[in-house]
Motif scaffolding. Structure first.
Motif, PDB file in Angstrom:
ATOM      1  N   GLY A   2      74.681  17.985 -38.916  1.00 33.39           N
ATOM      2  CA  GLY A   2      75.458  17.250 -38.596  1.00 33.39           C
ATOM      3  C   GLY A   2      74.694  16.213 -37.393  1.00 33.39           C
ATOM      4  N   PRO A   3      75.289  15.415 -36.582  1.00 37.27           N
ATOM      5  CA  PRO A   3      74.568  14.373 -35.771  1.00 37.27           C
ATOM      6  C   PRO A   3      73.757  15.080 -34.767  1.00 37.27           C
ATOM      7  CG  PRO A   3      77.034  13.795 -35.995  1.00 37.27           C
ATOM      8  CD  PRO A   3      76.863  15.056 -36.641  1.00 37.27           C
ATOM      9  N   ARG A   4      72.578  14.586 -34.302  1.00 35.82           N
ATOM     10  CA  ARG A   4      71.993  15.172 -33.221  1.00 35.82           C
ATOM     11  C   ARG A   4      71.581  14.013 -32.322  1.00 35.82           C
ATOM     12  NH1 ARG A   4      67.900  17.563 -37.524  1.00 35.82           N
ATOM     13  NH2 ARG A   4      69.307  19.037 -38.546  1.00 35.82           N
ATOM     14  N   PHE A  27      73.705  17.564 -22.816  1.00 38.19           N
ATOM     15  CA  PHE A  27      73.953  17.022 -24.040  1.00 38.19           C
ATOM     16  C   PHE A  27      72.768  16.284 -24.255  1.00 38.19           C
ATOM     17  CE2 PHE A  27      76.185  14.168 -21.206  1.00 38.19           C
ATOM     18  CZ  PHE A  27      75.428  12.867 -21.898  1.00 38.19           C
ATOM     19  N   GLY A  28      72.596  15.856 -25.604  1.00 44.42           N
ATOM     20  CA  GLY A  28      71.391  14.924 -25.766  1.00 44.42           C
ATOM     21  C   GLY A  28      70.076  15.453 -26.182  1.00 44.42           C
ATOM     22  N   HIS A  29      69.943  16.546 -26.705  1.00 40.53           N
ATOM     23  CA  HIS A  29      69.010  17.675 -26.955  1.00 40.53           C
ATOM     24  C   HIS A  29      68.234  16.969 -28.321  1.00 40.53           C
ATOM     25  CE1 HIS A  29      70.655  19.948 -24.137  1.00 40.53           C
ATOM     26  NE2 HIS A  29      69.611  20.589 -23.734  1.00 40.53           N
ATOM     27  N   GLY A  30      68.764  16.170 -29.137  1.00 39.63           N
ATOM     28  CA  GLY A  30      68.455  15.664 -30.310  1.00 39.63           C
ATOM     29  C   GLY A  30      68.022  16.895 -31.316  1.00 39.63           C
ATOM     30  N   GLN A  31      66.620  16.931 -31.909  1.00 38.74           N
ATOM     31  CA  GLN A  31      66.527  17.640 -32.868  1.00 38.74           C
ATOM     32  C   GLN A  31      66.046  18.857 -32.312  1.00 38.74           C
ATOM     33  OE1 GLN A  31      63.456  14.434 -34.295  1.00 38.74           O
ATOM     34  NE2 GLN A  31      63.605  16.286 -35.612  1.00 38.74           N
ATOM     35  N   VAL A  32      65.887  19.157 -31.143  1.00 43.18           N
ATOM     36  CA  VAL A  32      65.580  20.330 -30.207  1.00 43.18           C
ATOM     37  C   VAL A  32      66.531  20.998 -29.726  1.00 43.18           C
ATOM     38  CG1 VAL A  32      62.993  19.753 -30.152  1.00 43.18           C
ATOM     39  CG2 VAL A  32      64.520  19.144 -28.392  1.00 43.18           C
ATOM     40  N   GLY A  33      67.902  20.859 -29.964  1.00 39.91           N
ATOM     41  CA  GLY A  33      68.933  21.415 -29.301  1.00 39.91           C
ATOM     42  C   GLY A  33      68.997  22.884 -29.504  1.00 39.91           C
ATOM     43  N   GLN A  34      68.615  23.777 -30.535  1.00 37.67           N
ATOM     44  CA  GLN A  34      68.614  25.019 -30.781  1.00 37.67           C
ATOM     45  C   GLN A  34      67.449  25.746 -29.826  1.00 37.67           C
ATOM     46  OE1 GLN A  34      69.053  26.220 -34.678  1.00 37.67           O
ATOM     47  NE2 GLN A  34      69.430  28.402 -34.237  1.00 37.67           N
TER      48      GLN A  34
END
Length: 65
Positions: A2-4, A27-34
């Motif tokens: 889903g959206p990042r 919020f707003g971690h993009g592709q490094v959220g995990q």
């Protein structure tokens, strides 16, 4: 999946809400959220419990733009 969502400067927003005293923004971690999830969770826990954050959160303020 889903959206990042990314912020324009690629840094997330991590702060107490400036408008709702019982809301914390993270919020707003993009592709490094995990990858950053555990660190963000620790910072949110510090904010919710009223403790001083373990790092300076000014670079992550929602009003930095």
């Amino acid at each position: 999946m889903g959206p990042r969502p990314f912020m324009p400067d690629t840094l997330p927003v991590i702060a107490a809400s400036p408008k709702q005293e019982n809301v914390v923004l993270a919020f707003g971690h993009g592709q490094v959220g995990q990858t950053l999830g555990a660190t963000t969770g620790k910072l949110v826990a510090e904010l919710v419990s009223g403790r001083a954050p373990s790092i300076d959160l000014s670079p992550y303020a929602p009003d930095r733009f």
